[in-house]
Motif scaffolding. Sequence first.
Motif, PDB file in Angstrom:
ATOM      1  N   GLU A   1      11.660  17.094  -5.933  1.00 58.01           N
ATOM      2  CA  GLU A   1      11.299  17.390  -7.316  1.00 58.01           C
ATOM      3  C   GLU A   1       9.793  17.628  -7.354  1.00 58.01           C
ATOM      4  O   GLU A   1       9.002  16.693  -7.245  1.00 58.01           O
ATOM      5  N   PRO A   2       9.356  18.880  -7.445  1.00 54.45           N
ATOM      6  CA  PRO A   2       7.922  19.166  -7.372  1.00 54.45           C
ATOM      7  C   PRO A   2       7.177  18.748  -8.638  1.00 54.45           C
ATOM      8  O   PRO A   2       7.769  18.519  -9.689  1.00 54.45           O
ATOM      9  N   ALA A   3       5.874  18.637  -8.488  1.00 55.19           N
ATOM     10  CA  ALA A   3       4.956  18.405  -9.612  1.00 55.19           C
ATOM     11  C   ALA A   3       5.229  17.098 -10.335  1.00 55.19           C
ATOM     12  O   ALA A   3       5.094  17.015 -11.551  1.00 55.19           O
ATOM     13  N   LEU A   4       5.592  16.068  -9.588  1.00 52.67           N
ATOM     14  CA  LEU A   4       5.819  14.766 -10.199  1.00 52.67           C
ATOM     15  C   LEU A   4       5.366  13.687  -9.230  1.00 52.67           C
ATOM     16  O   LEU A   4       5.814  13.637  -8.087  1.00 52.67           O
ATOM     17  N   GLY A   5       4.482  12.820  -9.698  1.00 52.14           N
ATOM     18  CA  GLY A   5       3.980  11.754  -8.854  1.00 52.14           C
ATOM     19  C   GLY A   5       3.272  12.290  -7.626  1.00 52.14           C
ATOM     20  O   GLY A   5       2.886  13.462  -7.551  1.00 52.14           O
ATOM     21  N   ASP A   6       3.084  11.419  -6.639  1.00 50.13           N
ATOM     22  CA  ASP A   6       2.585  11.876  -5.349  1.00 50.13           C
ATOM     23  C   ASP A   6       3.693  12.571  -4.578  1.00 50.13           C
ATOM     24  O   ASP A   6       3.444  13.426  -3.739  1.00 50.13           O
TER      25      ASP A   6
ATOM     26  N   THR B   1      22.947   9.536 -10.355  1.00 51.50           N
ATOM     27  CA  THR B   1      21.836  10.387  -9.945  1.00 51.50           C
ATOM     28  C   THR B   1      20.547   9.593 -10.115  1.00 51.50           C
ATOM     29  O   THR B   1      20.283   9.062 -11.195  1.00 51.50           O
ATOM     30  N   SER B   2      19.773   9.508  -9.055  1.00 51.92           N
ATOM     31  CA  SER B   2      18.526   8.743  -9.082  1.00 51.92           C
ATOM     32  C   SER B   2      17.351   9.667  -8.826  1.00 51.92           C
ATOM     33  O   SER B   2      17.401  10.522  -7.928  1.00 51.92           O
ATOM     34  N   LEU B   3      16.328   9.490  -9.613  1.00 50.26           N
ATOM     35  CA  LEU B   3      15.065  10.186  -9.381  1.00 50.26           C
ATOM     36  C   LEU B   3      14.048   9.130  -8.957  1.00 50.26           C
ATOM     37  O   LEU B   3      13.714   8.238  -9.728  1.00 50.26           O
ATOM     38  N   TYR B   4      13.594   9.232  -7.720  1.00 51.65           N
ATOM     39  CA  TYR B   4      12.604   8.303  -7.190  1.00 51.65           C
ATOM     40  C   TYR B   4      11.270   9.041  -7.085  1.00 51.65           C
ATOM     41  O   TYR B   4      11.226  10.172  -6.607  1.00 51.65           O
ATOM     42  N   PHE B   5      10.214   8.398  -7.515  1.00 50.66           N
ATOM     43  CA  PHE B   5       8.903   8.987  -7.252  1.00 50.66           C
ATOM     44  C   PHE B   5       7.890   7.878  -6.993  1.00 50.66           C
ATOM     45  O   PHE B   5       8.067   6.741  -7.414  1.00 50.66           O
ATOM     46  N   ARG B   6       6.869   8.238  -6.255  1.00 45.77           N
ATOM     47  CA  ARG B   6       5.810   7.288  -5.931  1.00 45.77           C
ATOM     48  C   ARG B   6       4.501   7.757  -6.547  1.00 45.77           C
ATOM     49  O   ARG B   6       4.201   8.945  -6.606  1.00 45.77           O
ATOM     50  N   ARG B   7       3.741   6.809  -6.988  1.00 48.15           N
ATOM     51  CA  ARG B   7       2.399   7.089  -7.524  1.00 48.15           C
ATOM     52  C   ARG B   7       1.521   5.896  -7.153  1.00 48.15           C
ATOM     53  O   ARG B   7       1.846   4.768  -7.475  1.00 48.15           O
ATOM     54  N   TYR B   8       0.442   6.173  -6.427  1.00 49.53           N
ATOM     55  CA  TYR B   8      -0.407   5.102  -5.915  1.00 49.53           C
ATOM     56  C   TYR B   8       0.434   4.174  -5.032  1.00 49.53           C
ATOM     57  O   TYR B   8       1.118   4.633  -4.139  1.00 49.53           O
ATOM     58  N   ASN B   9       0.427   2.888  -5.288  1.00 50.48           N
ATOM     59  CA  ASN B   9       1.218   1.952  -4.494  1.00 50.48           C
ATOM     60  C   ASN B   9       2.427   1.429  -5.267  1.00 50.48           C
ATOM     61  O   ASN B   9       2.849   0.298  -5.093  1.00 50.48           O
ATOM     62  N   VAL B  10       2.980   2.281  -6.135  1.00 47.46           N
ATOM     63  CA  VAL B  10       4.123   1.908  -6.972  1.00 47.46           C
ATOM     64  C   VAL B  10       5.252   2.920  -6.771  1.00 47.46           C
ATOM     65  O   VAL B  10       5.005   4.125  -6.704  1.00 47.46           O
TER      66      VAL B  10
ATOM     67  N   ASN C   1       0.856  -1.186   0.000  1.00 44.26           N
ATOM     68  CA  ASN C   1       0.000   0.000   0.000  1.00 44.26           C
ATOM     69  C   ASN C   1       0.891   1.233   0.000  1.00 44.26           C
ATOM     70  O   ASN C   1       2.111   1.149   0.152  1.00 44.26           O
ATOM     71  N   ARG C   2       0.272   2.359  -0.175  1.00 54.44           N
ATOM     72  CA  ARG C   2       1.017   3.605  -0.308  1.00 54.44           C
ATOM     73  C   ARG C   2       1.664   4.046   1.002  1.00 54.44           C
ATOM     74  O   ARG C   2       2.658   4.772   1.005  1.00 54.44           O
ATOM     75  N   LYS C   3       1.125   3.582   2.128  1.00 53.15           N
ATOM     76  CA  LYS C   3       1.694   3.990   3.414  1.00 53.15           C
ATOM     77  C   LYS C   3       3.145   3.542   3.546  1.00 53.15           C
ATOM     78  O   LYS C   3       3.970   4.252   4.133  1.00 53.15           O
ATOM     79  N   ASP C   4       3.455   2.357   3.034  1.00 52.35           N
ATOM     80  CA  ASP C   4       4.841   1.892   3.085  1.00 52.35           C
ATOM     81  C   ASP C   4       5.759   2.835   2.319  1.00 52.35           C
ATOM     82  O   ASP C   4       6.878   3.130   2.752  1.00 52.35           O
ATOM     83  N   LEU C   5       5.299   3.301   1.172  1.00 51.63           N
ATOM     84  CA  LEU C   5       6.115   4.214   0.375  1.00 51.63           C
ATOM     85  C   LEU C   5       6.293   5.550   1.073  1.00 51.63           C
ATOM     86  O   LEU C   5       7.369   6.148   1.020  1.00 51.63           O
ATOM     87  N   VAL C   6       5.242   6.035   1.716  1.00 52.48           N
ATOM     88  CA  VAL C   6       5.342   7.309   2.425  1.00 52.48           C
ATOM     89  C   VAL C   6       6.408   7.215   3.508  1.00 52.48           C
ATOM     90  O   VAL C   6       7.244   8.119   3.663  1.00 52.48           O
TER      91      VAL C   6
END
Length: 245
Positions: A173-178, A201-210, A147-152
């Motif tokens: 990084e604003p305006a991308l994913g959650d 350089t890594s860009l990590y972003f979360r969207r939903y539970n991914v 679920n998304r809580k783990d990602l948060v």
Amino acid sequence: MTDEEQRGESPVTATPANSVRNELTDNEIHGPVVQAGTILGGVHYHYPRRRLTLSSKQVWRTVRIFAVLVCLSAVAAYLVKREQDDTKFSSPPHVCDMVRKNPNLKRWVPGAKEGGPYKLGPGTLSCTWDSPSEKSSLAISVTLSENRKDLVRRFEKWKSGKSLGAGEFTASEPALGDEALWIRRITNPATSGYKPETRITSLYFRRYNVKVDIDKLQYPDGSSSEWDNLVREIAAAIDAYLMKT
């Protein structure tokens, strides 16, 4: 002699219309009554109109009840959507296939040669491209969470620096994913196997539970002027794909 006198009846004296009154009590009618033998046409009943008036107290009570119902509906809709977002995907979405078929891939990774996927365990899809002309490589991995809580919680650790190694730092990084974060680091050739001063350089972003990881590996003698913008563009394309999948 009148008809009434011939029948031995007393004559009926007409009274003004406003003095005629009939009353129905205990199924009996009292007062002058005219009984019709045959009724032709429709029968209409007329009732006095009553004006509905509400006191100010009743009005405010109605407004409060309506406001409570609206708030409860909004909360219910939010909870339903949140539950759907937390568990939107039951398996990692095919992000790599989308990138592979994207017409911009040749511009994102000039002269790209696709390599084998990372082996990151179950629930993760990955893909890599190497660009000899740019002396760099691009790796994308998509990890499914329960679920998304783990990602948060994971992102909170990164932002606090608890999960970072030596020489690593984060930037939002604003305006991308959650939510999205850059994590930048310089590799140690003794432990990483990369060339000295290789930058990752890594860009990590979360969207939903991914969670999506986009890693850019840049050798020290390569050009990095356009890579950050390209990574942002790739991330935006993946994010749009996740939202409509």
